[in-house]
Design a protein around this motif. Structure first.
Motif, PDB file in Angstrom:
ATOM      1  N   GLU A 369      37.037  32.847  40.282  1.00  0.00           N
ATOM      2  CA  GLU A 369      37.843  34.460  40.497  1.00  0.00           C
ATOM      3  C   GLU A 369      37.080  35.344  40.880  1.00  0.00           C
ATOM      4  N   LYS A 371      35.097  38.602  42.131  1.00  0.00           N
ATOM      5  CA  LYS A 371      34.680  38.652  43.268  1.00  0.00           C
ATOM      6  C   LYS A 371      33.670  39.536  43.185  1.00  0.00           C
ATOM      7  N   ASN A 373      30.252  41.516  44.853  1.00  0.00           N
ATOM      8  CA  ASN A 373      30.292  42.390  45.896  1.00  0.00           C
ATOM      9  C   ASN A 373      29.205  42.861  47.194  1.00  0.00           C
TER      10      ASN A 373
END
Length: 515
Positions: A369, A371, A373
Motif C-alpha cells: 500500500e 506509494k 515516489n
C-alpha cells in the motif's frame, strides 16, 4: 554522564592530544576532553543540545594538516543538516548536524542540535566526520554516546531494570612508537604523529614491520570485569564505534575459568534479547545467540543470568562464508568477563514482545500500500587508479567523493516528504551502508546468485522481516531493498560506507533534500 536540565544541555567538547594508559602502555592520541572515550550525553525528545566544539589540536604545516581539522556528527539523530547561516566556509553563528564544514585547529564552532518533540528514544553516538580525517580521529577514541530517553526507558525503569553502556572502540596503534595510527587500504600508512610508512597494513601478518595492534575496548578499557547478581536483568546498550572491524557479540559460560574453549553457540550461548537496532525500538524481542555489530551499528539487548559463575562476552570468530568485512576470517577475542556472584538471587521477570510492541515508533513502509515516489540505487565499489599508480580508489556508483565540497559539487537531489525505494549492492567485499538524517526500513534481502531470499552459509535466513535501521551491512553477494521517507528537514548531507577508511578515500555520496 552529562544530562540535560530544563530541556537544555550545555557542554564544551575539546579536541586535543593527550597521553592515556591503554593496554599496559602510555598511548599518545587525539581525544575529546582528554578521554579515551568521550563524555556520554543523556537527554529527551524536544531538548536542545548546545555543544561548543573547541579544536585545540595543533596547527600543522605539512601533509598531515588534514588530520587536525574536524567537525561533529550525531549518528542517529533526525535533526537539521544546516548551519546558520548555511555556508561551507563560515563564520557560523551555530551549526546543526552539518558534516561538510571544516573546523580548523585553534578555532571553535557552536553546535545546536534541536531534537523534534516526537523524536523516538534510543541509543546513538557522536564522532568527527571531516572527510579525510574521520578514521584517524575515531580510531583515537574521539567518540561518545548519545542516550535519548523516552517511553522505553520509562517501561524498563518501572520494572527496576538498570542499564549498562558498551562503547566498543578499536584503538589502532603502533607497538614500537606507541602512537595511535590508521592505515588506508591503498598501501599508505599514516600515523597520527605525522610520520608516514609505506607498508600495507595487514593485522594478520606478523612480519609487518609496523607491528600494528588492534584491540577492541569498552568505554576505553580493555577486557573490563562486569558484576551481576543471579537473576538480575540489565539493559546493555551496544555501540560499535570502531572504524573497520566486525564484532560478533555472544555471551557464553567460561569453561574451567577460560574463554578460549570451543562453543556450540546455538546450545551454549545465553540469549541476548534484542529489542532495538540502531536506536530504533523494534516492537518485539529477538532472542539471539550472537548479535552482529558492524561499524556504526547499535543494539539494545536485555540480559539475565540465573546461575552464579564466570561468563565471557566474546567477539566470536567468523569465516569468509559468514558476514564479516573484507571477505576475510576474523579471529575470536575476549571483550569482557562477567561474574555472577553467589548472592541471593533477584526475582525479575523478562519483558516480552507484547511489552515492546506499542513502543515501536514507525509504521511500516514495506507493504504494497506504500506509494513509491522514486527509486534510487547505490553500489559501493573500488577500482584502480586511472593513472596506473598502485593506489585504489573507493566510490559510490563510480563517483569518488571530493575532498572539497562546493555549491556546484554533484549531488543526489531528493524531494521533501517523498517516499523512495532504494536498492543497495556492493561491487567488492562487504560494506556497511549509513545514511544521515533519516532512517530506513529494510524490506528484503536477495541472493544475487540465486535470485532467492538470502541465506548464510549454514542455511539460516539472512533476513527475518522488515526492520528499521540507519546502518546496514551490504554483502558482496546480496541485493538489499529498503524504503525511506524524507521528513521535516531540507539541506545537504551524505550517505557512505561506514568502514571509515573507505569513507575517507571517497566511498561517500552527497545528497540534498529539496522542498
Amino acid at each position: 554522564m552529562i544530562s540535560s536540565s530544563g530541556g537544555v544541555l550545555n557542554y564544551t567538547l575539546e579536541a586535543k592530544f593527550v597521553e592515556s594508559a591503554f593496554g599496559g602502555i602510555m598511548l599518545r592520541h587525539r581525544s575529546y576532553n582528554g578521554l579515551l572515550t568521550g563524555p556520554t550525553f543523556r537527554f529527551k525528545a524536544g531538548d536542545t543540545l548546545n555543544i561548543l566544539l573547541k579544536n585545540n589540536l595543533p596547527v600543522a604545516t605539512d601533509r598531515s594538516k588534514k588530520f587536525n581539522v574536524t567537525n561533529l556528527h550525531t549518528h542517529g539523530f533526525h535533526v537539521s543538516p544546516k548551519c546558520d547561516p548555511d555556508n561551507l566556509t563560515g563564520p557560523w553563528n551555530w551549526c546543526s548536524d552539518n558534516v561538510l564544514i571544516t573546523i580548523e585547529p585553534q578555532t571553535e564552532v557552536q553546535f545546536k542540535f534541536e531534537l523534534p518533540e516526537d523524536h523516538p528514544p534510543g541509543t546513538h553516538w557522536y564522532h568527527p566526520h571531516h572527510h579525510g580525517a574521520t578514521a584517524v580521529q575515531v580510531t583515537s577514541g574521539m567518540s561518545g554516546a548519545l542516550l535519548l530517553e523516552g517511553n522505553v526507558d520509562v517501561m524498563l525503569r518501572e520494572r527496576d531494570i538498570s542499564e549498562r553502556l558498551f562503547v566498543f572502540q578499536q584503538i589502532q596503534y603502533n607497538r614500537e612508537t606507541r602512537e595511535v595510527s590508521t592505515c588506508y587500504d591503498f598501501g599508505d600508512c599514516e600515523l597520527l604523529t605525522d610520520d608516514f610508512g609505506s607498508n600495507v597494513f595487514d593485522p594478520t601478518d606478523p612480519s609487518n614491520p609496523l607491528t600494528f595492534i588492534v584491540n577492541t575496548s569498552i568505554n576505553g578499557v580493555l577486557k573490563p570485569l562486569i558484576s551481576l547478581r543471579p537473576g538480575q536483568i540489565e539493559r546493555w546498550r551496544f555501540i560499535h564505534a570502531g572504524i573497520k572491524g566486525a564484532l560478533n557479540v555472544t555471551l557464553v559460560p567460561a569453561k574451567r575459568g577460560q574463554c578460549n574453549a570451543d562453543y556450540n553457540l546455538e546450545k551454549e550461548a545465553l540469549p541476548l534479547n534484542e529489542f532495538a537496532a540502531d536506536g530504533i525500538t523494534m516492537g518485539r524481542i529477538a532472542k539471539r545467540s550472537l548479535v552482529p555489530l558492524f561499524p556504526g551499528y547499535r543494539s539494545d539487548v536485555l540480559v539475565q543470568i540465573n546461575e552464579p559463575g564466570v561468563y565471557c562476552l566474546l567477539d566470536y570468530e567468523s569465516t569468509p562464508g559468514t558476514l564479516n568485512l573484507f571477505g576475510k576470517a576474523e579471529v575470536r577475542q575476549v571483550l569482557a568477563m562477567v561474574v555472577v556472584n553467589s548472592m541471593r538471587p533477584v526475582e525479575m521477570e523478562m519483558p516480552t514482545s507484547d511489552d515492546f510492541k506499542p513502543l515501536a515508533p514507525y509504521a511500516s513502509l514495506c507493504g504494497p500500500e506504500t506509494k513509491i515516489n522514486a527509486r534510487q540505487a547505490v553500489t559501493f565499489a573500488k577500482g584502480w587508479s586511472p593513472t596506473g599508480g598502485p593506489e585504489s580508489f573507493f566510490n559510490v556508483n563510480g563517483v569518488v567523493f571530493p575532498h572539497h565540497v562546493t555549491p556546484t559539487t554533484p549531488r543526489l537531489k531528493l524531494k521533501l516528504n517523498n517516499t523512495d525505494e532504494w536498492t543497495l549492492m556492493s561491487g567488492v567485499d562487504n560494506h556497511p551502508f549509513h545514511i544521515h538524517q533519516n532512517p530506513f526500513e529494510v524490506c528484503g534481502i536477495i541472493d544475487i546468485n540465486t535470485d532467492q531470499p538470502a541465506r548464510f552459509a549454514d542455511g539460516t535466513p539472512a533476513f527475518d522481516g522488515p526492520i528499521w535501521r540507519d546502518t546496514l551491512i551490504v554483502p558482496l553477494w546480496q541485493r538489499i531493498t529498503m524504503r525511506t521517507h524524507y521528513k521535516e528537514f531540507t539541506g545537504a548531507f551524505v550517505q557512505h560506507c561506514h568502514i571509515l577508511t573507505h569513507e575517507d578515500l571517497g566511498m561517500m555520496q552527497l545528497i540534498e533534500i529539496e522542498p
